[in-house]
Design a protein around this motif. Structure first.
Motif, PDB file in Angstrom:
ATOM      1  N   ALA A   1       0.736  -1.089  -0.012  1.00 26.86           N
ATOM      2  CA  ALA A   1      -0.173   0.003  -0.089  1.00 26.86           C
ATOM      3  C   ALA A   1       0.822   1.375  -0.186  1.00 26.86           C
ATOM      4  CB  ALA A   1      -1.048   0.122   1.001  1.00 26.86           C
ATOM      5  N   ILE A   2       1.827   1.100   0.890  1.00 28.47           N
ATOM      6  CA  ILE A   2       2.897   2.513   1.019  1.00 28.47           C
ATOM      7  C   ILE A   2       3.475   2.686  -0.368  1.00 28.47           C
ATOM      8  CG2 ILE A   2       4.607   3.373   2.204  1.00 28.47           C
ATOM      9  CD1 ILE A   2       3.634   2.178   4.810  1.00 28.47           C
ATOM     10  N   GLN A   3       3.840   1.482  -1.074  1.00 24.88           N
ATOM     11  CA  GLN A   3       4.905   1.603  -2.218  1.00 24.88           C
ATOM     12  C   GLN A   3       4.044   2.179  -3.555  1.00 24.88           C
ATOM     13  OE1 GLN A   3       6.186  -2.453  -2.726  1.00 24.88           O
ATOM     14  NE2 GLN A   3       7.864  -2.112  -1.109  1.00 24.88           N
ATOM     15  N   GLN A   4       2.530   2.103  -3.277  1.00 24.90           N
ATOM     16  CA  GLN A   4       1.731   2.550  -4.245  1.00 24.90           C
ATOM     17  C   GLN A   4       1.321   4.051  -4.019  1.00 24.90           C
ATOM     18  OE1 GLN A   4      -1.015  -0.510  -4.772  1.00 24.90           O
ATOM     19  NE2 GLN A   4       0.231  -2.079  -5.645  1.00 24.90           N
ATOM     20  N   ALA A   5       1.666   4.463  -2.867  1.00 28.20           N
ATOM     21  CA  ALA A   5       1.137   5.771  -2.510  1.00 28.20           C
ATOM     22  C   ALA A   5       1.936   6.824  -2.941  1.00 28.20           C
ATOM     23  CB  ALA A   5       0.726   5.822  -0.831  1.00 28.20           C
ATOM     24  N   SER A   6       1.644   6.999  -4.359  1.00 26.48           N
ATOM     25  CA  SER A   6       2.378   8.109  -4.943  1.00 26.48           C
ATOM     26  C   SER A   6       1.229   9.100  -5.742  1.00 26.48           C
ATOM     27  CB  SER A   6       3.348   7.601  -6.013  1.00 26.48           C
ATOM     28  OG  SER A   6       3.832   8.652  -7.093  1.00 26.48           O
ATOM     29  N   TYR A   7       1.662  10.344  -5.430  1.00 27.56           N
ATOM     30  CA  TYR A   7       0.723  11.012  -6.023  1.00 27.56           C
ATOM     31  C   TYR A   7       0.691  11.042  -7.513  1.00 27.56           C
ATOM     32  CZ  TYR A   7      -2.012  15.712  -6.786  1.00 27.56           C
ATOM     33  OH  TYR A   7      -2.760  16.600  -7.175  1.00 27.56           O
ATOM     34  N   SER A   8       1.911  11.014  -8.051  1.00 27.95           N
ATOM     35  CA  SER A   8       2.025  10.985  -9.621  1.00 27.95           C
ATOM     36  C   SER A   8       1.131   9.557 -10.024  1.00 27.95           C
ATOM     37  CB  SER A   8       3.641  10.602  -9.753  1.00 27.95           C
ATOM     38  OG  SER A   8       4.377  11.689  -9.358  1.00 27.95           O
ATOM     39  N   ASP A   9       1.293   8.637  -9.338  1.00 29.07           N
ATOM     40  CA  ASP A   9       0.510   7.478  -9.697  1.00 29.07           C
ATOM     41  C   ASP A   9      -0.984   7.622  -9.599  1.00 29.07           C
ATOM     42  OD1 ASP A   9       2.922   6.137 -10.374  1.00 29.07           O
ATOM     43  OD2 ASP A   9       2.852   4.934  -8.499  1.00 29.07           O
ATOM     44  N   ILE A  10      -1.252   8.448  -8.813  1.00 34.21           N
ATOM     45  CA  ILE A  10      -2.859   8.834  -8.506  1.00 34.21           C
ATOM     46  C   ILE A  10      -3.124   9.548  -9.836  1.00 34.21           C
ATOM     47  CG2 ILE A  10      -4.465  10.023  -7.197  1.00 34.21           C
ATOM     48  CD1 ILE A  10      -2.701   9.207  -4.764  1.00 34.21           C
ATOM     49  N   ILE A  11      -2.386  10.637 -10.075  1.00 30.72           N
ATOM     50  CA  ILE A  11      -2.492  11.512 -11.290  1.00 30.72           C
ATOM     51  C   ILE A  11      -2.725  10.714 -12.518  1.00 30.72           C
ATOM     52  CG2 ILE A  11      -1.723  13.202 -12.824  1.00 30.72           C
ATOM     53  CD1 ILE A  11      -2.985  14.337 -10.407  1.00 30.72           C
ATOM     54  N   ILE A  12      -1.850   9.637 -12.701  1.00 33.29           N
ATOM     55  CA  ILE A  12      -1.842   8.970 -13.942  1.00 33.29           C
ATOM     56  C   ILE A  12      -3.132   7.891 -13.944  1.00 33.29           C
ATOM     57  CG2 ILE A  12      -0.861   6.949 -15.185  1.00 33.29           C
ATOM     58  CD1 ILE A  12       1.979   7.955 -13.900  1.00 33.29           C
ATOM     59  N   GLU A  13      -3.459   7.503 -12.844  1.00 37.44           N
ATOM     60  CA  GLU A  13      -4.668   6.598 -12.673  1.00 37.44           C
ATOM     61  C   GLU A  13      -5.891   7.530 -13.056  1.00 37.44           C
ATOM     62  OE1 GLU A  13      -6.928   3.836  -9.549  1.00 37.44           O
ATOM     63  OE2 GLU A  13      -5.033   4.519  -8.840  1.00 37.44           O
ATOM     64  N   ARG A  14      -5.903   8.713 -12.422  1.00 41.28           N
ATOM     65  CA  ARG A  14      -6.955   9.535 -12.866  1.00 41.28           C
ATOM     66  C   ARG A  14      -7.234   9.998 -14.165  1.00 41.28           C
ATOM     67  NH1 ARG A  14      -7.918  15.099 -13.420  1.00 41.28           N
ATOM     68  NH2 ARG A  14      -9.740  15.917 -12.881  1.00 41.28           N
ATOM     69  N   GLU A  15      -5.918  10.154 -15.028  1.00 42.94           N
ATOM     70  CA  GLU A  15      -6.201  10.305 -16.395  1.00 42.94           C
ATOM     71  C   GLU A  15      -6.563   9.073 -16.999  1.00 42.94           C
ATOM     72  OE1 GLU A  15      -5.451  13.138 -18.067  1.00 42.94           O
ATOM     73  OE2 GLU A  15      -5.225  14.238 -16.358  1.00 42.94           O
ATOM     74  N   VAL A  16      -6.365   7.978 -16.716  1.00 45.38           N
ATOM     75  CA  VAL A  16      -6.751   6.838 -17.604  1.00 45.38           C
ATOM     76  C   VAL A  16      -8.193   6.532 -17.189  1.00 45.38           C
ATOM     77  CG1 VAL A  16      -6.566   4.252 -17.263  1.00 45.38           C
ATOM     78  CG2 VAL A  16      -4.592   5.403 -17.164  1.00 45.38           C
ATOM     79  N   LEU A  17      -8.634   6.887 -15.901  1.00 45.90           N
ATOM     80  CA  LEU A  17     -10.104   6.815 -15.618  1.00 45.90           C
ATOM     81  C   LEU A  17     -10.755   7.975 -16.509  1.00 45.90           C
ATOM     82  CD1 LEU A  17     -10.246   6.182 -11.605  1.00 45.90           C
ATOM     83  CD2 LEU A  17     -10.707   4.601 -13.300  1.00 45.90           C
ATOM     84  N   MET A  18     -10.166   8.975 -16.463  1.00 46.89           N
ATOM     85  CA  MET A  18     -10.911  10.095 -17.303  1.00 46.89           C
ATOM     86  C   MET A  18     -11.035   9.683 -18.870  1.00 46.89           C
ATOM     87  SD  MET A  18     -12.430  12.873 -17.052  1.00 46.89           S
ATOM     88  CE  MET A  18     -11.906  13.407 -15.669  1.00 46.89           C
ATOM     89  N   GLN A  19      -9.922   8.920 -19.573  1.00 47.64           N
ATOM     90  CA  GLN A  19     -10.109   8.712 -20.801  1.00 47.64           C
ATOM     91  C   GLN A  19     -11.339   7.676 -21.002  1.00 47.64           C
ATOM     92  OE1 GLN A  19      -8.589   9.992 -23.454  1.00 47.64           O
ATOM     93  NE2 GLN A  19      -7.575  11.595 -21.987  1.00 47.64           N
ATOM     94  N   LYS A  20     -11.108   6.749 -19.878  1.00 54.07           N
ATOM     95  CA  LYS A  20     -12.475   5.834 -20.135  1.00 54.07           C
ATOM     96  C   LYS A  20     -13.709   6.266 -19.983  1.00 54.07           C
ATOM     97  CE  LYS A  20      -9.824   1.737 -17.937  1.00 54.07           C
ATOM     98  NZ  LYS A  20      -9.579   0.893 -16.873  1.00 54.07           N
ATOM     99  N   TYR A  21     -13.667   7.341 -18.941  1.00 58.29           N
ATOM    100  CA  TYR A  21     -15.344   8.235 -18.804  1.00 58.29           C
ATOM    101  C   TYR A  21     -15.260   8.893 -20.207  1.00 58.29           C
ATOM    102  CZ  TYR A  21     -18.350  11.707 -17.637  1.00 58.29           C
ATOM    103  OH  TYR A  21     -19.250  12.630 -17.520  1.00 58.29           O
ATOM    104  N   ILE A  22     -14.443   9.488 -20.900  1.00 61.99           N
ATOM    105  CA  ILE A  22     -14.571  10.263 -22.150  1.00 61.99           C
ATOM    106  C   ILE A  22     -15.244   9.266 -23.143  1.00 61.99           C
ATOM    107  CG2 ILE A  22     -13.681  11.392 -23.859  1.00 61.99           C
ATOM    108  CD1 ILE A  22     -11.666  12.729 -21.855  1.00 61.99           C
TER     109      ILE A  22
END
Length: 214
Positions: free
Chosen positions: A123-144
């Motif tokens: 959980a801590i290794q994955q707790a990166s704000y950069s990764d969160i931004i990337i994941e958000r972009e992926v989710l946004m593309q799926k939403y679009i």
């Protein structure tokens, strides 16, 4: 309230409440103090890339905050202890968080269960704000993409509705045409029958007259 990074007090308190209720990972860990190297059990809650710890699960305010962006997290060997406590401590599972900020001491933590230790590490290794931004972009593309599909389906549905309405109009027109044709045919047939009847009657009258005078 002790802090490892500077945060607006109100914002930090709000995030700590969110972390305690909806955090990625929550639970009790033993934390090694920097002052006297003693271990104390605290309640930890991970939210996005921020790690909070509380005196206990019911605490209203966090006792500390750690920003995990750029940190590393890995297993750590058990500390050297006297033989009297070595056996008990060897059953504990240790891990270490090394921060990317200059001058910030590593955070030493331990759990009683190895599986729990592995879960915290992941959980801590994955707790990166950069990764969160990337994941958000992926989710946004799926939403679009989904929105585009919905819009395409709407256009197709409107086209189909228009076609059905046009077909209904054509059906009504054909029904009216059939009705007119039927009426015209019926009238024409009556006219023919009447004409035949009249012609026949006239012919019969003529024959009767001839018979009378013959």
């Amino acid at each position: 309230m002790q802090k490892s990074v500077r945060y607006n007090e109100g914002h930090a308190l709000f995030l700590s409440l969110v972390a305690r209720k909806e955090g990625t990972k929550r639970g009790y860990l033993c934390k090694k103090t920097a002052e006297n190297s003693r271990w104390h059990e605290k309640f930890f809650a991970l939210y996005q890339n921020i790690l909070f710890y509380f005196e206990n699960e019911q605490s209203a305010r966090p006792a500390g905050i750690y920003l995990l962006e750029g940190c590393t997290c890995e297993r750590a060997p058990a500390p050297k202890m006297s033989n009297a406590v070595k056996e008990a401590l060897e059953k504990q599972h240790y891990f270490l968080i090394v921060f990317g900020h200059d001058g910030q001491k590593p955070l030493e933590l331990r759990t009683e269960e190895e599986s729990e230790c592995d879960e915290w590490l992941e959980a801590i290794q994955q707790a990166s704000y950069s990764d969160i931004i990337i994941e958000r972009e992926v989710l946004m593309q799926k939403y679009i993409h989904l929105v585009q599909i919905v819009e395409t389906e709407k256009v197709a549905a409107n086209q189909l509705r228009t076609q059905l309405e046009d077909q209904d109009t054509e059906i009504e027109r054909l029904k009216a045409e059939v009705q007119r044709t039927h009426t015209h045919t019926h009238t024409h047939a009556r006219s023919i029958v009447l004409h035949i009847y009249t012609h026949t009657m006239n012919h019969l009258k003529c024959d009767s007259r001839r018979n009378i005078y013959s």
